[in-house]
Scaffold this motif. Structure first.
Motif, PDB file in Angstrom:
ATOM      1  N   ASP A  68       0.856  -1.182   0.000  1.00 43.15           N
ATOM      2  CA  ASP A  68       0.000   0.000   0.000  1.00 43.15           C
ATOM      3  C   ASP A  68       0.894   1.235   0.000  1.00 43.15           C
ATOM      4  O   ASP A  68       1.985   1.221   0.584  1.00 43.15           O
ATOM      5  N   LYS A  69       0.431   2.285  -0.618  1.00 42.61           N
ATOM      6  CA  LYS A  69       1.235   3.493  -0.764  1.00 42.61           C
ATOM      7  C   LYS A  69       1.798   3.987   0.572  1.00 42.61           C
ATOM      8  O   LYS A  69       1.063   4.146   1.548  1.00 42.61           O
ATOM      9  N   ASP A  70       3.117   4.168   0.592  1.00 37.32           N
ATOM     10  CA  ASP A  70       3.839   4.736   1.737  1.00 37.32           C
ATOM     11  C   ASP A  70       3.793   3.884   3.005  1.00 37.32           C
ATOM     12  O   ASP A  70       4.046   4.383   4.099  1.00 37.32           O
ATOM     13  N   VAL A  71       3.465   2.607   2.884  1.00 35.71           N
ATOM     14  CA  VAL A  71       3.475   1.696   4.030  1.00 35.71           C
ATOM     15  C   VAL A  71       4.488   0.588   3.721  1.00 35.71           C
ATOM     16  O   VAL A  71       4.294  -0.193   2.799  1.00 35.71           O
ATOM     17  N   PHE A  72       5.572   0.544   4.498  1.00 32.53           N
ATOM     18  CA  PHE A  72       6.616  -0.452   4.293  1.00 32.53           C
ATOM     19  C   PHE A  72       6.702  -1.371   5.503  1.00 32.53           C
ATOM     20  O   PHE A  72       6.612  -0.923   6.636  1.00 32.53           O
ATOM     21  N   ILE A  73       6.874  -2.655   5.230  1.00 29.74           N
ATOM     22  CA  ILE A  73       6.973  -3.671   6.278  1.00 29.74           C
ATOM     23  C   ILE A  73       8.317  -4.360   6.135  1.00 29.74           C
ATOM     24  O   ILE A  73       8.679  -4.821   5.048  1.00 29.74           O
ATOM     25  N   SER A  74       9.050  -4.444   7.222  1.00 26.01           N
ATOM     26  CA  SER A  74      10.316  -5.163   7.225  1.00 26.01           C
ATOM     27  C   SER A  74      10.034  -6.661   7.152  1.00 26.01           C
ATOM     28  O   SER A  74       9.229  -7.190   7.915  1.00 26.01           O
ATOM     29  N   VAL A  75      10.710  -7.339   6.230  1.00 26.05           N
ATOM     30  CA  VAL A  75      10.533  -8.786   6.083  1.00 26.05           C
ATOM     31  C   VAL A  75      11.584  -9.472   6.950  1.00 26.05           C
ATOM     32  O   VAL A  75      12.786  -9.246   6.782  1.00 26.05           O
ATOM     33  N   THR A  76      11.119 -10.296   7.890  1.00 25.37           N
ATOM     34  CA  THR A  76      12.014 -11.010   8.803  1.00 25.37           C
ATOM     35  C   THR A  76      11.661 -12.488   8.795  1.00 25.37           C
ATOM     36  O   THR A  76      10.646 -12.889   8.233  1.00 25.37           O
ATOM     37  N   GLU A  77      12.494 -13.277   9.466  1.00 27.67           N
ATOM     38  CA  GLU A  77      12.201 -14.707   9.583  1.00 27.67           C
ATOM     39  C   GLU A  77      10.879 -14.944  10.317  1.00 27.67           C
ATOM     40  O   GLU A  77      10.186 -15.914  10.048  1.00 27.67           O
ATOM     41  N   LYS A  78      10.534 -14.052  11.228  1.00 33.06           N
ATOM     42  CA  LYS A  78       9.314 -14.218  12.021  1.00 33.06           C
ATOM     43  C   LYS A  78       8.041 -13.908  11.244  1.00 33.06           C
ATOM     44  O   LYS A  78       6.993 -14.472  11.527  1.00 33.06           O
ATOM     45  N   ASN A  79       8.113 -12.998  10.268  1.00 30.49           N
ATOM     46  CA  ASN A  79       6.880 -12.604   9.590  1.00 30.49           C
ATOM     47  C   ASN A  79       6.819 -13.002   8.111  1.00 30.49           C
ATOM     48  O   ASN A  79       5.795 -12.793   7.469  1.00 30.49           O
ATOM     49  N   ALA A  80       7.879 -13.544   7.555  1.00 34.35           N
ATOM     50  CA  ALA A  80       7.918 -13.845   6.119  1.00 34.35           C
ATOM     51  C   ALA A  80       6.816 -14.809   5.692  1.00 34.35           C
ATOM     52  O   ALA A  80       6.153 -14.594   4.671  1.00 34.35           O
ATOM     53  N   ASP A  81       6.595 -15.859   6.459  1.00 36.71           N
ATOM     54  CA  ASP A  81       5.562 -16.829   6.105  1.00 36.71           C
ATOM     55  C   ASP A  81       4.187 -16.169   6.089  1.00 36.71           C
ATOM     56  O   ASP A  81       3.387 -16.396   5.169  1.00 36.71           O
ATOM     57  N   ASN A  82       3.915 -15.334   7.068  1.00 34.91           N
ATOM     58  CA  ASN A  82       2.638 -14.632   7.116  1.00 34.91           C
ATOM     59  C   ASN A  82       2.486 -13.644   5.961  1.00 34.91           C
ATOM     60  O   ASN A  82       1.392 -13.481   5.421  1.00 34.91           O
ATOM     61  N   ILE A  83       3.567 -12.985   5.585  1.00 35.44           N
ATOM     62  CA  ILE A  83       3.516 -12.052   4.458  1.00 35.44           C
ATOM     63  C   ILE A  83       3.209 -12.809   3.168  1.00 35.44           C
ATOM     64  O   ILE A  83       2.363 -12.387   2.378  1.00 35.44           O
ATOM     65  N   ILE A  84       3.876 -13.932   2.960  1.00 34.22           N
ATOM     66  CA  ILE A  84       3.636 -14.731   1.748  1.00 34.22           C
ATOM     67  C   ILE A  84       2.191 -15.225   1.718  1.00 34.22           C
ATOM     68  O   ILE A  84       1.515 -15.143   0.689  1.00 34.22           O
ATOM     69  N   ARG A  85       1.693 -15.720   2.834  1.00 30.64           N
ATOM     70  CA  ARG A  85       0.284 -16.165   2.899  1.00 30.64           C
ATOM     71  C   ARG A  85      -0.664 -15.007   2.597  1.00 30.64           C
ATOM     72  O   ARG A  85      -1.652 -15.162   1.885  1.00 30.64           O
ATOM     73  N   TYR A  86      -0.356 -13.853   3.156  1.00 35.57           N
ATOM     74  CA  TYR A  86      -1.197 -12.674   2.942  1.00 35.57           C
ATOM     75  C   TYR A  86      -1.220 -12.279   1.466  1.00 35.57           C
ATOM     76  O   TYR A  86      -2.266 -11.892   0.931  1.00 35.57           O
ATOM     77  N   LEU A  87      -0.081 -12.370   0.794  1.00 39.01           N
ATOM     78  CA  LEU A  87      -0.021 -12.051  -0.631  1.00 39.01           C
ATOM     79  C   LEU A  87      -1.003 -12.917  -1.425  1.00 39.01           C
ATOM     80  O   LEU A  87      -1.740 -12.416  -2.277  1.00 39.01           O
ATOM     81  N   TYR A  88      -1.016 -14.217  -1.126  1.00 38.72           N
ATOM     82  CA  TYR A  88      -1.901 -15.123  -1.843  1.00 38.72           C
ATOM     83  C   TYR A  88      -3.368 -14.927  -1.480  1.00 38.72           C
ATOM     84  O   TYR A  88      -4.250 -15.163  -2.291  1.00 38.72           O
ATOM     85  N   GLU A  89      -3.627 -14.479  -0.248  1.00 36.82           N
ATOM     86  CA  GLU A  89      -5.014 -14.233   0.167  1.00 36.82           C
ATOM     87  C   GLU A  89      -5.547 -12.922  -0.383  1.00 36.82           C
ATOM     88  O   GLU A  89      -6.687 -12.835  -0.839  1.00 36.82           O
ATOM     89  N   ARG A  90      -4.724 -11.898  -0.366  1.00 34.97           N
ATOM     90  CA  ARG A  90      -5.165 -10.572  -0.813  1.00 34.97           C
ATOM     91  C   ARG A  90      -5.216 -10.450  -2.334  1.00 34.97           C
ATOM     92  O   ARG A  90      -6.026  -9.741  -2.884  1.00 34.97           O
ATOM     93  N   PHE A  91      -4.292 -11.149  -3.013  1.00 31.86           N
ATOM     94  CA  PHE A  91      -4.182 -11.047  -4.470  1.00 31.86           C
ATOM     95  C   PHE A  91      -4.289 -12.452  -5.083  1.00 31.86           C
ATOM     96  O   PHE A  91      -3.312 -13.005  -5.586  1.00 31.86           O
ATOM     97  N   PRO A  92      -5.462 -13.061  -5.062  1.00 34.83           N
ATOM     98  CA  PRO A  92      -5.592 -14.465  -5.477  1.00 34.83           C
ATOM     99  C   PRO A  92      -5.674 -14.672  -6.990  1.00 34.83           C
ATOM    100  O   PRO A  92      -6.346 -15.574  -7.456  1.00 34.83           O
ATOM    101  N   TYR A  93      -4.980 -13.878  -7.775  1.00 31.64           N
ATOM    102  CA  TYR A  93      -5.042 -14.069  -9.233  1.00 31.64           C
ATOM    103  C   TYR A  93      -3.772 -14.626  -9.793  1.00 31.64           C
ATOM    104  O   TYR A  93      -2.767 -14.714  -9.271  1.00 31.64           O
TER     105      TYR A  93
END
Length: 93
Positions: A68-93
């Protein structure tokens, strides 16, 4: 909507080593300390996030993702799996 991944390093050559390995070619960006990739399909970024985390012990890099515009999230070992899952849930195309 364009998603962005930023890679940063304090060590010259580190981005070149990681990205040359990821893309299986020499990118010749030895002096660069920042790299950015934009994608209209955010799911495409899941692969580089996974490779980044799998190899985080081998490289001195940090990764940030913006969905999202101007919102950055640091990718770490603790959150990477959740970020990847979120990508597939939010953008399922």
């Amino acid at each position: 909507m364009v998603a962005t991944i930023n890679l940063f390093s304090n060590k010259k050559g580190e981005l070149n080593r990681f990205l040359s390995s990821f893309y299986n070619t020499n990118l010749d960006i030895y002096n660069s300390l920042k790299w950015e990739k934009k994608s209209a399909n955010p799911v495409e970024l899941a692969e580089i996030i996974g490779v980044f985390i799998d190899n985080s012990d081998s490289y001195l890099l940090t990764m940030w993702i913006s969905l999202d515009k101007d919102v950055f999230i640091s990718v770490t070992e603790k959150n990477a799996d959740n970020i990847i899952r979120y990508l597939y849930e939010r953008f399922p195309y």
